[in-house]
Design an enzyme around this catalytic site. Structure first.
Site, mmCIF file in Angstrom:
data_model
loop_
_atom_site.group_PDB
_atom_site.id
_atom_site.type_symbol
_atom_site.label_atom_id
_atom_site.label_comp_id
_atom_site.label_asym_id
_atom_site.label_seq_id
_atom_site.Cartn_x
_atom_site.Cartn_y
_atom_site.Cartn_z
ATOM 1 N N SER A 127 -76.617 166.203 -34.410
ATOM 2 C CA SER A 127 -75.909 166.363 -35.675
ATOM 3 C C SER A 127 -74.460 166.776 -35.423
ATOM 4 O O SER A 127 -73.735 166.089 -34.719
ATOM 5 C CB SER A 127 -76.659 167.350 -36.567
ATOM 6 N N ASP A 154 -80.973 162.199 -39.396
ATOM 7 C CA ASP A 154 -80.440 163.327 -38.645
ATOM 8 C C ASP A 154 -81.376 163.743 -37.514
ATOM 9 O O ASP A 154 -82.586 163.882 -37.701
ATOM 10 C CB ASP A 154 -80.224 164.502 -39.599
#
Length: 759
Positions: free
Chosen positions: A81, A227
């Site tokens: 991320s 993600d």
């Protein structure tokens, strides 16, 4: 509508929590000594692990600064991320100082939105955004409603990452970057971890930060990617598999919420994701060995949304690294060895072509690539520059047709060229937008309207659009327009439009309302025009306007209050210009709307012809915004207009009205009406805060206003101006501008006001 919007906001906040790693403490006995199992005469390979954490991930930059100052060579990097973004930039050769400068100066609200900077938004989309301030749209196709895939497409973020890593576009094997790198994402179909080892670096970084519900998932190589924090927020095992002997892991922990904080749906949803993320973080912490180093910065009150606090995050990251300096010191390399390691960063950027041999648009379905290519300044045979290309991509994105735009400079059998890859909005080509308008004051005036806008793009190969607007509430309105570009580059366009509207107009005797009319307005026309880039347009055409006003509340037996009919026909000229940086609370730019109608006017009163002859009307509104300092700005507006006709002012159907908030505040709505109007105001705004999730800024401010209306232009006089002012609290919300205000006019009239939506 409110409940649907709440669900979207809840999902957004909950999904953002995917990038919040769980709080973790160093495992007992983990030390920073270089005790890895490596030959005595060899330098141990050091792997750096950077966790996800939204804005908190900017802390990694401070850690990198200390590692650089201590001359600790990093051999491998793995990130998730926001950790993948910081790690990827460092792996590409960007220094921590440059990283801090770039990420600290970026406009995060724009970057984390689907909107390009407003100067790059097409003029027609600016008008639509102003009319329908709710910041989302849905699609309609084949008889079904189609929703957008996520709250944000992430295109602004992707283009920005591409810009920052353009120097390594030619490196597709991540082991050949200045520092070998891995990014972690999640396969949203299988739930499995996806580790990027090759491809385009910016694609890997963007995919790793595809927060579900916030960013639309990224489709790459047949996979739908979300993600990486969902499966591996602290990828210790990934960097170990790369060959690291010693691991430096930076965990940007977020404590779980307390019992008192779990008092809403948003709180429970966020806590649920935090708990799930904590599980995979704990698994990775257990894989740290004696000799590995864990850095867990204490970020206090700072949250995953505080992107504007970049400087504070960097400071806290450096502070946390300094706290483990004794352990890190064992990993420092001699100056000569470190200098040799730093030579890896001397990656010469790819040489840009002076000219291009071809420009190709790919990925189109209902859009016409010839039109898109024709409207770009980047053309084969012309001098090429990245600035020109970036401006072209911004304008293409500002058209509103695409969810993503990407590009590649390629060298093929056709020579050196540009390939622009567009992704059309899957919920198009019919788009629906929404808006509300609510106003109330303590003088008894309350108005509410709900608005729906429809836009059908690319009706034909030149990019024709059909737009419609429906308003239901105090006003009933239907408007339609067919807009037809006449050339590939849209140098000239044609437009046909029509409108049917029923609204209320009022008669006043001083400050007393004495009559209420219901006015039916019908109009139609056709124009030829030319656009001025993304800033404005000029139109000239023929317009027909008919209005029929009948008394609703009045003494209908009186000879004064009778049905009035007016018909106007003639040549209309319209000039519109908009360079404001924000349609609701602008800090810079200029908006102008000027129109004139020259032709014939016929007025019938109680069935008798009152006037039948030549007539002309003209009006102008201009608003100039200027930024004074960081939290303060001013808007200065002027409005003027008039109509020439040999008739008395007897009809209420006039464009030249004054009264109401910011329109001679304190007076009743449209209290003043006559043949000529002059008005000016200055409004000061001071930002005092923000509205997380619900909008942008919160403001306090005030206005100074002056103006009046006159029967004849010769009556206009500065000494005859009426003065007014207001003070207010305002907010830039997802539903549009909100104001709670108090206004006072000369003569003592005053009122409180509440406004929401389109003013």
């Amino acid at each position: 509508m409110r409940s649907a919007r709440l669900v979207v906001r809840v999902l957004l906040l909950a999904s953002f929590a995917f990038v919040q790693p769980a709080c973790a403490q160093p495992a007992a006995g983990i030390a920073a000594a270089a005790a890895a199992d490596v030959p005595a005469n060899a330098r141990p390979k050091i792997g750096l692990v950077l966790s996800g954490g939204g804005a908190r991930g900017l802390t990694h930059i401070g850690v990198l600064r200390v590692l650089q100052q201590m001359k600790i060579p990093i051999d491998y990097i793995a990130g998730t991320s926001m950790g993948a973004i910081v790690g990827g930039l460092y792996a590409s050769g960007m220094s921590p100082a440059e990283m801090q400068r770039q990420l600290g100066a970026v406009n995060w609200p724009t970057l984390l939105s689907d909107n390009p900077p407003r100067p790059d938004v097409g003029f027609r989309r600016k008008e639509e955004e102003t009319a329908f301030p709710m910041g989302f749209e849905i699609g309609y196709r084949d008889g079904e409603i189609h929703w957008f895939k996520g709250a944000l497409s992430g295109n602004n973020l992707e283009l920005y990452l591409h810009e920052l890593t353009r120097g390594v576009d030619h490196i597709q094997d991540f082991d050949k970057l200045p520092i070998p790198f891995r990014a972690v994402a999640t396969n949203m179909v299988t739930g499995q971890e996806v580790v990027f080892r090759n491809g385009s670096l910016y694609h890997a970084m963007r995919a790793s930060m595809s927060v579900p519900g916030m960013f639309a998932p990224m489709e790459l190589d047949g996979q739908i990617l979300g993600d990486g924090g969902l499966v591996n927020n602290l990828p210790v095992d990934v960097v170990r598999a790369m060959g690291a002997d010693i691991v430096i892991a930076v965990n940007i922990g977020t404590p779980l919420m307390s019992r008192d904080q779990l008092q809403s749906v948003v709180g429970y949803a966020s806590q649920m994701i935090n708990i799930l993320t904590e599980q995979n973080v704990r698994v990775q912490l257990a894989k740290l060995r004696p000799g590995d180093i864990l850095i867990s910065p204490d970020l206090g009150h700072l949250t995953f949304l505080d992107f504007t606090a970049a400087g504070e995050f960097v400071y806290l990251g450096a502070k946390a690294a300094e706290a483990v300096r004794p352990q890190l010191a064992a990993l420092s390399a001699a100056a000569t060895l470190y200098a040799q390691a730093e030579q890896r960063f001397a990656v010469p950027p790819p040489r840009l072509p002076e000219t291009l041999d071809f420009v190709t648009i790919e990925g189109t379905g209902y859009t016409n690539p010839q039109v898109l290519a024709g409207q770009m300044e980047t053309q084969p045979g012309r001098p090429f520059s990245m600035r020109m290309l970036e401006n072209d991509l911004a304008r293409l994105y500002g058209r509103g047709d695409f969810s993503e735009i990407d590009y590649q400079l390629v060298d093929s059998g056709r020579g050196q060229g540009l390939v622009v890859d567009v992704t059309e909005k899957s919920w198009g080509p019919n788009f629906l937008r929404f808006g509300v308008s609510l106003s109330a004051d303590l003088q008894g005036d309350t108005f509410f309207n709900a608005m729906v806008g429809h836009r059908r793009v690319w009706v034909n190969s030149l990019g024709a659009e059909w737009s419609n607007e429906v308003v239901l509430g105090t006003m009933l309105r239907y408007a339609t327009e067919f807009y037809q570009p006449l050339t590939l580059r849209n140098r000239v366009f044609a437009s046909a439009y029509g409108l049917v509207q029923r609204a209320l107009e009022f008669f006043f005797d001083d400050d007393q309302r004495i009559a209420e009319y219901s006015v039916l307005t019908q109009s139609a026309g056709a124009d030829l025009g030319t656009p001025f880039g993304t800033s404005g347009e000029l139109r000239i055409g023929y317009k027909w306007l008919h209005q029929n006003a009948g008394p609703e509340i009045a003494d209908k037996t009186s000879e004064i209050y009778q049905t009035i009919k007016t018909t106007e026909t003639g040549v209309r000229a319209l000039f519109r210009w908009d360079t404001l940086d924000n349609p609701n609370f602008p800090r810079s730019g200029l908006r102008v709307n000027a129109d004139a109608l020259f032709g014939h006017r016929k007025t019938e009163y109680a069935g008798m012809t009152f006037y039948d002859g030549q007539s002309s009307r003209a009006g102008i509104y201009a608003n100039l915004a200027h930024d004074l300092w960081k939290n303060g700005f001013v808007n200065v507006a002027v409005r003027a207009g008039g109509i020439t006709a040999a008739s008395e002012k007897t009809d209420p159907i006039s464009d030249f009205n004054l009264g109401g908030f910011l329109n001679l505040s304190g007076l009743r709505t449209d209290q003043l009406s006559n043949n000529y109007l002059g008005f000016a105001r200055a409004v000061y705004y001071h930002q005092i805060g923000n509205l997380p999730l619900l909008g942008r800024g919160v403001y306090i401010g005030g206005s100074l206003e002056a103006g009046n209306v006159w029967f004849d232009s010769g009556d206009a006089s500065l000494s005859d101006l009426r003065k007014a002012g207001s003070v207010f609290v305002a907010a830039d919300t997802w539903a549009g501008p909100f104001y709670f205000a108090w206004g006072l006019a000369s003569g003592g009239q005053s009122s409180f006001y509440i406004f929401l939506g389109r003013l």
